[in-house]
Every structure is written in structure tokens, then in C-alpha cells.
Design a protein around this motif. Sequence first.
Motif, PDB file in Angstrom:
ATOM      1  N   CYS A 197      41.856  13.148 -54.019  1.00 35.93           N
ATOM      2  CA  CYS A 197      41.186  11.842 -53.966  1.00 35.93           C
ATOM      3  C   CYS A 197      42.131  10.755 -53.433  1.00 35.93           C
ATOM      4  O   CYS A 197      41.733   9.917 -52.607  1.00 35.93           O
ATOM      5  N   VAL A 198      43.397  10.783 -53.912  1.00 34.90           N
ATOM      6  CA  VAL A 198      44.367   9.792 -53.431  1.00 34.90           C
ATOM      7  C   VAL A 198      44.630   9.973 -51.939  1.00 34.90           C
ATOM      8  O   VAL A 198      44.691   9.002 -51.167  1.00 34.90           O
ATOM      9  N   LEU A 199      44.778  11.233 -51.507  1.00 31.21           N
ATOM     10  CA  LEU A 199      45.019  11.507 -50.092  1.00 31.21           C
ATOM     11  C   LEU A 199      43.857  11.056 -49.226  1.00 31.21           C
ATOM     12  O   LEU A 199      44.048  10.435 -48.157  1.00 31.21           O
ATOM     13  N   VAL A 200      42.636  11.335 -49.672  1.00 33.49           N
ATOM     14  CA  VAL A 200      41.454  10.913 -48.917  1.00 33.49           C
ATOM     15  C   VAL A 200      41.381   9.394 -48.851  1.00 33.49           C
ATOM     16  O   VAL A 200      41.038   8.814 -47.804  1.00 33.49           O
ATOM     17  N   SER A 201      41.735   8.713 -49.953  1.00 33.11           N
ATOM     18  CA  SER A 201      41.714   7.243 -49.954  1.00 33.11           C
ATOM     19  C   SER A 201      42.733   6.685 -48.969  1.00 33.11           C
ATOM     20  O   SER A 201      42.446   5.739 -48.217  1.00 33.11           O
ATOM     21  N   LEU A 203      43.907   8.170 -46.288  1.00 36.70           N
ATOM     22  CA  LEU A 203      43.416   8.447 -44.936  1.00 36.70           C
ATOM     23  C   LEU A 203      42.327   7.465 -44.534  1.00 36.70           C
ATOM     24  O   LEU A 203      42.261   7.026 -43.368  1.00 36.70           O
ATOM     25  N   GLN A 204      41.458   7.115 -45.486  1.00 36.72           N
ATOM     26  CA  GLN A 204      40.408   6.148 -45.180  1.00 36.72           C
ATOM     27  C   GLN A 204      41.010   4.771 -44.856  1.00 36.72           C
ATOM     28  O   GLN A 204      40.579   4.084 -43.903  1.00 36.72           O
ATOM     29  N   VAL A 205      42.007   4.354 -45.652  1.00 35.83           N
ATOM     30  CA  VAL A 205      42.658   3.064 -45.390  1.00 35.83           C
ATOM     31  C   VAL A 205      43.352   3.079 -44.038  1.00 35.83           C
ATOM     32  O   VAL A 205      43.261   2.108 -43.247  1.00 35.83           O
ATOM     33  N   TRP A 206      44.057   4.178 -43.744  1.00 38.31           N
ATOM     34  CA  TRP A 206      44.735   4.275 -42.443  1.00 38.31           C
ATOM     35  C   TRP A 206      43.752   4.251 -41.289  1.00 38.31           C
ATOM     36  O   TRP A 206      43.977   3.581 -40.280  1.00 38.31           O
ATOM     37  N   HIS A 207      42.608   4.949 -41.444  1.00 37.94           N
ATOM     38  CA  HIS A 207      41.599   4.989 -40.385  1.00 37.94           C
ATOM     39  C   HIS A 207      40.979   3.614 -40.186  1.00 37.94           C
ATOM     40  O   HIS A 207      40.786   3.157 -39.032  1.00 37.94           O
ATOM     41  N   LEU A 208      40.666   2.909 -41.283  1.00 36.24           N
ATOM     42  CA  LEU A 208      40.070   1.578 -41.154  1.00 36.24           C
ATOM     43  C   LEU A 208      41.062   0.589 -40.533  1.00 36.24           C
ATOM     44  O   LEU A 208      40.685  -0.250 -39.695  1.00 36.24           O
ATOM     45  N   LYS A 209      42.323   0.673 -40.982  1.00 30.62           N
ATOM     46  CA  LYS A 209      43.331  -0.224 -40.403  1.00 30.62           C
ATOM     47  C   LYS A 209      43.489   0.023 -38.910  1.00 30.62           C
ATOM     48  O   LYS A 209      43.578  -0.933 -38.103  1.00 30.62           O
ATOM     49  N   ARG A 210      43.490   1.281 -38.472  1.00 33.43           N
ATOM     50  CA  ARG A 210      43.595   1.612 -37.055  1.00 33.43           C
ATOM     51  C   ARG A 210      42.379   1.111 -36.283  1.00 33.43           C
ATOM     52  O   ARG A 210      42.503   0.605 -35.150  1.00 33.43           O
ATOM     53  N   PHE A 211      41.214   1.250 -36.887  1.00 36.02           N
ATOM     54  CA  PHE A 211      39.985   0.793 -36.238  1.00 36.02           C
ATOM     55  C   PHE A 211      40.004  -0.720 -36.032  1.00 36.02           C
ATOM     56  O   PHE A 211      39.645  -1.228 -34.957  1.00 36.02           O
TER      57      PHE A 211
END
Length: 218
Positions: A197-201, A203-211
Amino acid sequence: MARSITDLGTGASLVVLFLCLTTHFSVLPLAEAVWFTIPTTGTKCMSEEIQKNIVVLADYYVVTDGGPQLSTVSVKVTSPYGNSLYDNQNATQGQFAFTTEESGNYVACFWMDSKHEQEATLSLEWKTGIAAKDWESVAKKEKIEGVELELRKLEGAVQAIHGYLVYMKDKEARMREVSEKTNSRVAWYSIMSLGICVLVSLLQVWHLKRFFLKKKLI
């Protein structure tokens, strides 16, 4: 003073012996016949959890209601691992005896053939351990009677109780070991789930920041 203590100890010993003899039959597993009805279709089974190296003796017969024809039943007894210990087809009465080779539930199943139109009533007397021992033969062979025979029965009951307590202790140890292994696996599963769950969170933050950086929103 010393003699008074000695007399008191002797009296207490006699009281203990008397109590042991009077409660003898409450300590021993009593074997009573059980009556139950067998339907014309289907199977009725009875089971008992028995430890290893215990003698089992059982007698059964079809209870007649005074009718012209006595119903017949089939019997099969199996061990905890499914091994057949006794198999008798289309009988009105019978007896089976065996010594248990493994601990667990021993099952006796009874059923009727389809040709019977009425259900049958069966009487089953199931004896295990000390209750299955022929004390009359023991008394004749060893030439004992009275109090000595009762003490021998009491000794057998104590041994049976001790064996049962050892069996329950081993069973509790096995169950505790299984419980500890299960708890350990659940704990590791919880840690892995939390880590995922922490890893997925992240990754989601990194993906949103990149977007957002790509869209020049931040």
C-alpha cells in the motif's frame, strides 16, 4: 503427639481410599447403550475422538417392535485416515472390536437397503479403554476379588485418565504450534500488504507530480 499425627494420617488415608472407591464409577467412562433411528434412505453416523492404542468394543442389534420381519442394517467403521476397520452388510446384530492405531475421530456409519420401506431402530453399546476390559476374566485369571479387584479397576482408571491427559496435552501443543504459525503468517501478510500500500501510494504521488510538471501546472 506423634501418635496422634500418625493416627490422623492413617485415618486420612482410609478416607481418601473410601472416596476413591465410592467415586470409582464416576471416574470410569460408563458404557451405555444408545438407541437411534436409521431412515430408509441416507446414512446415520456416530463418531468419537479416541487417542492411540485404545481398545474399542461395540455391540449393536436391531430393536424389534414385534413385527413379522426384522429389518437389516449395514455397518462400516473407519479410522481417522479413512481405513476400513469393520464392514458388515445386511445384519440384524453384530459386534466389532479393534485397537486404535492413530489418534482422531473414529466413525461408525449405519444404513439400510432401499428394499426396506420402514425405518429401523438400532441399539449401539460403544465401549472404549477401561470400560471395554473384561474384569471378570481378569479376576478369575489373577484370582482377585473384592477390594483388590476394585483397586485394580481404580488403577486402570487412573492410567486411562493419565493417558488421556497426556493426549490432550500433546493435542494442545500441536494446536498452539499451528496457531503460532498461523499468527506469524498473518503478521507477515499484514506487513507485506502495508508495504504494498505504501509503495502504491508513493508511485501514485510520483506519477501525479510528473503529470503536473509535464502540464506545467506546478
